[in-house]
Scaffold this active site. Sequence first.
Site, PDB file in Angstrom:
ATOM      1  N   HIS A 471       0.836  -1.204   0.000  1.00  0.00           N
ATOM      2  CA  HIS A 471       0.000   0.000   0.000  1.00  0.00           C
ATOM      3  C   HIS A 471       0.872   1.255   0.000  1.00  0.00           C
ATOM      4  CE1 HIS A 471      -3.594   2.439   1.273  1.00  0.00           C
ATOM      5  NE2 HIS A 471      -2.628   3.201   1.746  1.00  0.00           N
ATOM      6  N   GLU A 472       1.797   1.323   0.935  1.00  0.00           N
ATOM      7  CA  GLU A 472       2.628   2.526   1.025  1.00  0.00           C
ATOM      8  C   GLU A 472       3.523   2.681  -0.198  1.00  0.00           C
ATOM      9  OE1 GLU A 472       1.882   4.776   3.003  1.00  0.00           O
ATOM     10  OE2 GLU A 472       0.544   3.533   4.215  1.00  0.00           O
ATOM     11  N   HIS A 475       1.684   4.457  -2.907  1.00  0.00           N
ATOM     12  CA  HIS A 475       1.852   5.908  -2.758  1.00  0.00           C
ATOM     13  C   HIS A 475       3.227   6.327  -3.266  1.00  0.00           C
ATOM     14  CE1 HIS A 475      -1.777   6.884  -0.612  1.00  0.00           C
ATOM     15  NE2 HIS A 475      -1.494   6.150   0.438  1.00  0.00           N
ATOM     16  N   HIS A 478       3.350   6.661  -6.889  1.00  0.00           N
ATOM     17  CA  HIS A 478       2.639   7.863  -7.304  1.00  0.00           C
ATOM     18  C   HIS A 478       3.589   9.067  -7.270  1.00  0.00           C
ATOM     19  CE1 HIS A 478      -1.544  10.038  -6.961  1.00  0.00           C
ATOM     20  NE2 HIS A 478      -0.953  10.260  -8.110  1.00  0.00           N
TER      21      HIS A 478
END
Length: 681
Positions: A471-472, A475, A478
């Site tokens: 999940h991190e 990010h 991104h």
Amino acid sequence: MSHPLLQDWAGPHGLPPFADIQPADFQAAFDAALSRHRAEIDAIASQPEAPSFANTLAAFDASGRLLTRLEHLFYTLTASATSPELQAQQRALAAPLAAHGSAVYMHAGLFARVDALFEARERLGLTAEQRRLLERVHLDFLRAGARLAPEAKARYAAVMARLAELTTRFAQNVLAAESGYQLRLLTEAELAGLPGFVRAAARQAAADRGLAEGVHVITLSRSLIVPFLSFSARRDLREQAWRAWVGRGDGSAGGADADNRELCREILALRVEQARLHGHASYADFALEDTMARSQPAVMQLLERVWQPALAAQARERDAVLGAMAAAGATHALEPWDWRFYAEQARRARFELDEAEVKPYFALDRMVEAMFDCASRLFGLQFKARPDIAGYHADVRAYEVLNADGSLRGLFLQDNFARPTKRSGAWMNALRNQSRALGATPVILNNNNFARGAVGEPTLLSFDDVRTLFHEFGHGLHGLLSDVEYERLAGTQVLRDFVELPSQLFEHWMAEPAVLKTFARHWQTDEPLPDALLAKLQAARQFGQGYETLRYTASAIVDMAAHALPEAPADVVAFERDTLAAWGLPPEVGMNHRLTHFQHLFSSAGYAAGYYVYLWAEVLDCDAFNAFVEAGDVFDPVVAARLRDCILAAGNSVEPGAAFRAFRGRDPVVEPMLKDRGLLV
């Protein structure tokens, strides 16, 4: 001697001189940075030339570089490697930094120029990205109070300064409650039921705190307390740990310094005042104005859509939990500190799946390899370990990120372990955002809070920990893949209910059989995850989703309800209790975050009236992943290129609804999310 924070940072990739920085250095550095930024703003506002995109918008985006890099560094350290001295600096600087932000966005001369450009935007011949920057910056000014009357501006600035002080104190109180708690396990009887990986992590937590050999410690780190609640046969100790975990900040542990109830109430009251100064009846209305959802009814419709199916799923799970209790001969009532323990037993009986059997296949280093490999297969990235690059703490690992052609994409830093000087949770932040105009390559940091393995042994992750890792890093991708001209539009600086799309989408690859079969290998034997065990993991994937969905949704409901009030509640604990009772939350379930330690809401305004965004983004991410499924290959290069171009590289240069439609060819639908959670009957 040059000031270490004001001189050019000559570390690799422009990193600051971490080893030379002292907490006392920040005051003088920020004084200089604020003064320089004020001068830059005055110069933009007072220039005699008529406003143009170049001399106003582009100049504003390029201003404040010293201040920006200091803030990125300062908030990284206060979150990940704090100290009493650094916390004192954080408290002292909170109000002045907020006051500076207000002064910039209420600067009459600067806003007049931005406003003039906004009114003339149709005639300026701007590119799509330039127009997006103009629209976003103009909205930033409006939402910071640029159009308010003089008296209202003064009051608004005072409110924002006070909020900065309160949210800083809130975060420090939560850290104090978390770092100060130790459940010491001294005897074999107190360790009853704990598998080897939990004992190893608890032994290491004790060693990290300088305790005697043989002592085991349970902390409030999620990666340690959740396994303890799942496996400990000592019901009395489970209750102690559970009460400490859920009681953070509510005054139940004693000590006024860590009691956040009044802080919550004052923050909520000031947010109501902030919203009213903007003409809104509640803070929720103000916050949602700049989101994809736009309104409270849209948010509540989504939360209600999952609530009843989740209640039904949790009721079925409750039957299984009660069955496990009966099988164990337990005659006591089912309490919150019992749920995870008996749910684990029910899962073990139903699916023949034991987490102690699974966890040895999920060593942290292997899972980092897995996430890098997925990013390489999807986006052509290469990750080169740089052990020679020192971070702010010995735990930090550095990787150069290269494009497929070998050119530099950016620097990725990863800080994986829980420690007393680090706030809880997991997050991504940037030490430097990407910007073509500024010639800036990104420096991206991921923080996790995994329980460190014992000396000489790897850190073993749960399946949930692996999901957090991916999940991190979603990010992180991104930020790393951002490809925009202007820093204000870079990377994760998108609308709050869009920012979780890349992170939650990347989670899907961690559970792909091809990924698991390659990288999930037993840390002692190097045996790959057996097919039979993989089948059990897949079969059990949705077990417990009713419970977990209710815990998340309850937190989102209380967040929205608290911020929808026309005035702050007198007692936030009573308000929370009454809200959950009205929705019928079963007492054994509880919330992911209670208000008194809900850092998403009260350590900043980032997720205030916005905790719903994880579910909103889950609608997007499940539908987006289906694009790969429909292509017949979860690494399909055409779909991956479209994802990179339309979502990841675009940052905030494109309106998020348009960005999703460009990727998917249509608006999102909710059914894939409900199916993924097992809530679609």
